[in-house]
Design an enzyme around this catalytic site. Structure first.
Site, PDB file in Angstrom:
ATOM      1  CG  HIS A 202     -13.673  20.433  50.752  1.00  0.00           C
ATOM      2  ND1 HIS A 202     -14.411  20.363  49.611  1.00  0.00           N
ATOM      3  CD2 HIS A 202     -12.381  20.562  50.352  1.00  0.00           C
ATOM      4  CE1 HIS A 202     -13.614  20.459  48.568  1.00  0.00           C
ATOM      5  NE2 HIS A 202     -12.372  20.571  48.985  1.00  0.00           N
ATOM      6  CG  LEU A 204     -16.803  26.374  59.100  1.00  0.00           C
ATOM      7  CD1 LEU A 204     -18.240  26.680  58.703  1.00  0.00           C
ATOM      8  CD2 LEU A 204     -16.639  26.607  60.582  1.00  0.00           C
ATOM      9  CG  ASN A 331      -6.711  22.475  43.638  1.00  0.00           C
ATOM     10  OD1 ASN A 331      -5.593  22.334  44.114  1.00  0.00           O
ATOM     11  ND2 ASN A 331      -7.628  21.540  43.688  1.00  0.00           N
ATOM     12  CB  SER A 381      -4.477  16.458  59.814  1.00  0.00           C
ATOM     13  OG  SER A 381      -4.198  16.570  61.193  1.00  0.00           O
ATOM     14  CG  MET A 382      -9.470  15.922  61.543  1.00  0.00           C
ATOM     15  SD  MET A 382     -11.012  15.130  61.158  1.00  0.00           S
ATOM     16  CE  MET A 382     -10.603  13.491  61.710  1.00  0.00           C
ATOM     17  CG  HIS A 405      -2.188  22.512  49.425  1.00  0.00           C
ATOM     18  ND1 HIS A 405      -1.296  21.469  49.473  1.00  0.00           N
ATOM     19  CD2 HIS A 405      -3.414  21.941  49.324  1.00  0.00           C
ATOM     20  CE1 HIS A 405      -1.963  20.318  49.390  1.00  0.00           C
ATOM     21  NE2 HIS A 405      -3.233  20.578  49.314  1.00  0.00           N
ATOM     22  N   GLY A 406      -0.759  22.534  52.368  1.00  0.00           N
ATOM     23  CA  GLY A 406      -1.293  21.760  53.494  1.00  0.00           C
ATOM     24  C   GLY A 406      -0.215  20.871  54.079  1.00  0.00           C
TER      25      GLY A 406
END
Lengths: 482, 144
Positions: A202, A204, A331, A381-382, A405-406
């Site tokens: 998770h 921001l 989800n 990814s970050m 979703h990713g």
């Protein structure tokens, strides 16, 4: 390895009969480049899903699929609302884990001189990591209202604008939520966590639009993306301990009551109950509470983000143009209507690590975007940033209105941690202009970009399949991780 | 006596524990110690500051293990308590299996206890408790 046949470009299928008990085929959406890397565990899990009663057409894997527990992550399954089942394992413990994208009027040049204080302010005002609590103080009665009303509760309490509500899946309120279906334990876990990011993957993130990453200028403009260098903010989190406890509670009930319902599961994590049973209805009502809680969580975080920008730039947030582009769950289980075998049917679509992808004209798409299609937000990814897509009619027609979703993990956390230390990764990323603030450097190493599939490959796969249209790809400037 | 190893045998995004122990009680204690090792890495050895009574009952050992670990997660999430001492016994009761006894906890101190992971939940995935001639064994996957 089970037989997997290529049936069209980007589409592979494991036929009924490949595993005893399959009611439908398992369909894997991918690309020539990605399909070779698919984990055998994913095929085992999605063919287990294909054995569940009442499943329609096929059990689906998106191009970002990877092994989960019960369902694979990136799995979609639709069940007949009359004769099918509802499964907490098809939604995940983090109910309504999802993505929100917020646009700004700012550019990289505007933000760079104030990036450091902004990150510090965001890190301070949006609690992240293990054991944190949020700033919203609620008694049980007010928490019951929040879980029933979701984002609408936020608007009443001045944490949301009208546009925030309009630009959230189902307005940030899933119908059917009933707090009486929620245990005291779930309330105790969730009541102090509204406005917190959590941990793990998770985050921001402050991102910008690099030159050359605008793929559909018309759609981008409609979604509020206008300029190269424009700053956006991405938020990825869910329902925190509240959702985790609800899933834990109902998995136990469904496991215990399986015999009563005449159900046998290939994997205990796929425990389910008939949608129309008392157990099934109660779980849906509790799941909707968790989903509403997650919408409220991301909304309260948005409020804190606005406050942080206002403080650092000394300008009201509306003048900085901080507007929610969209907020979408990945989800969740939703009641939706689709045509199956020539008949319109009400289905309960489970998306576990998969996003709604509704095309132009769908009444669930916010009015401002309705003629163009729903924004689909994909977290990378970050090290790679997020991607913005648009939903399509094809996704609705063929794949229960669903898409990726990713990026999808390819490497376990243990292996990732063995390849790089968190402090080195943090320094390397800083050298590439990406600032990372985290509570856990070891957790950071596990989220290294190389542990994920290449987001460009995954994005191209869904774009080519036509289940969503690539609009823009953003690059990270700063990341706050739990 | 118990042994645990943090494992990625069955997971990509999550983490598991390989457990073995001389007794069912030790298997459960090893599961608890291992789960908090996932959260904190090597946990600090500190004495228990508070003891809580446990009385859990389930229809099979796997469910009891999920209930046990979930209860400890719940207490960590809500009361910020980290288990450090265990006096529990497991036995059959009216066709079910039960765990009773007490657990000693110390308080979580955010400034001292550096958490590496948040364990969201205990899953049933690949969870089977087996016993050979000597040892109880199982694999537990946690959602992170």
């Amino acid at each position: 390895m089970m037989p997997m046949n290529k049936i069209a470009e980007g589409i592979w299928e494991v036929p009924v009969g490949a595993k005893a008990g399959m009611n439908v085929p398992a369909r894997i959406l991918s690309s020539e480049k990605l399909i070779g890397g698919i984990d055998e565990g994913v095929i085992d899990q999605i063919t287990n899903v294909a054995c569940l009663p009442g499943i329609q057409r096929y059990a689906l894997c998106m191009p970002d699929a990877h092994r989960g527990y019960g369902f694979p992550i990136g799995g979609v399954a639709a069940f007949d609302a009359e004769n099918g089942v509802i499964s907490p394992g098809g939604i995940g413990f983090d109910i309504n884990c999802g993505m929100r994208l917020i646009r700004t009027n700012l550019t990289v040049d505007d933000i760079k001189p104030r990036l450091e204080p902004l990150i510090l302010e965001l890190f301070r005002s949006v609690p992240s990591g293990v054991g944190t609590t949020g700033f919203v103080k609620l008694d049980r009665k007010e928490f019951q209202r929040l879980m029933t009303e979701g984002s609408r509760w936020c608007r009443e309490n001045k944490y949301a604008t009208d546009t925030d509500i309009e630009h959230t899946e189902s307005g940030g309120t899933i119908p059917g939520a009933d707090f009486k279906a929620v245990s005291d334990k779930a309330v105790s876990r969730g009541i102090n966590q509204v406005g917190t990011l959590g941990s793990g993957n998770h985050y921001l993130e402050i991102e910008y639009l690099p030159a050359g990453n605008l793929y559909d200028p018309e759609l981008a403009r409609a979604y509020g993306i206008e300029t190269v260098g424009q700053i956006i903010v991405a938020v990825h989190c869910g329902s925190r301990g509240f959702g985790h406890q609800i899933a834990t509670d109902y998995l136990r009930i469904f496991t215990q009551d399986a015999r009563k319902h005449g159900l046998v599961f290939r994997d205990p994590e796929l425990a389910a109950a008939p949608v129309n049973s008392e157990d099934g209805k109660a779980y849906y009502a509790a799941m909707a509470c968790a989903a509403n809680n997650a919408f409220a969580n991301r909304q309260v975080i948005t409020h804190r983000i606005r406050q942080a920008f206002e403080k650092v730039f000394a300008v009201p947030a509306d003048r900085l143009g901080l507007t929610t582009i969209y907020d979408v769950a990945h989800n969740i289980a939703r009641f939706e209507n689709y045509t199956v075998g020539g008949q319109s049917k009400r289905l309960l679509v489970h998306r576990k690590g998969a996003t709604r992808s509704f095309g132009p004209g769908n009444g669930e798409v916010p009015a401002a975007y309705r003629q163009l299609g729903q924004p689909v937000i994909v977290g990378g990814s970050m090290e790679t940033g997020s991607a913005l897509f648009s939903g399509t009619a094809l996704a609705e027609q063929d794949y229960f209105g669903s898409t990726l979703h990713g990026s999808g993990r390819t490497m376990s956390r243990t292996k990732a941690k063995m390849q790089i230390r968190g402090d080195k990764l943090q320094r390397d990323m800083a050298g590439r202009g990406i600032t990372v603030k985290t509570k856990s450097l070891r957790g950071l190493a596990e989220e290294a970009g190389f542990a994920y599939k290449d987001i460009d490959d995954v994005s191209q796969a869904v774009h080519d399949l036509g289940i969503s249209r690539l609009v823009a790809r953003f690059h990270p400037l700063a990341n706050i991780k739990g | 006596m118990y042994k645990f190893e943090i494992s990625d045998r069955y997971t990509t995004a999550d983490v598991g524990l390989e457990l073995e122990a001389d007794s069912l009680e030790d298997l459960f204690i090893g599961g608890a110690v291992g789960m908090f090792a996932i959260v904190f890495g090597v946990s600090q050895k500190k004495p228990a500051a508070v003891w809580k009574e446990f009385e859990l009952r389930a229809f099979n050992p796997e469910q009891l293990l999920v209930d046990w670990l979930s209860e400890l997660l719940y207490l960590f999430d809500t009361e910020k308590l980290i288990p450090v001492a265990y006096e529990v016994s497991i036995g059959a009761r009216d066709g079910d299996i039960s765990l009773s006894g007490s657990v000693g906890f110390r308080p979580f101190n955010r400034n001292v206890d550096q958490a590496e992971h948040e364990v969201k939940a205990v899953t049933y995935y690949k969870l089977i408790i087996k016993k050979d001639d000597r040892l109880f064994r199982c694999h537990v996957v946690f959602d992170l």
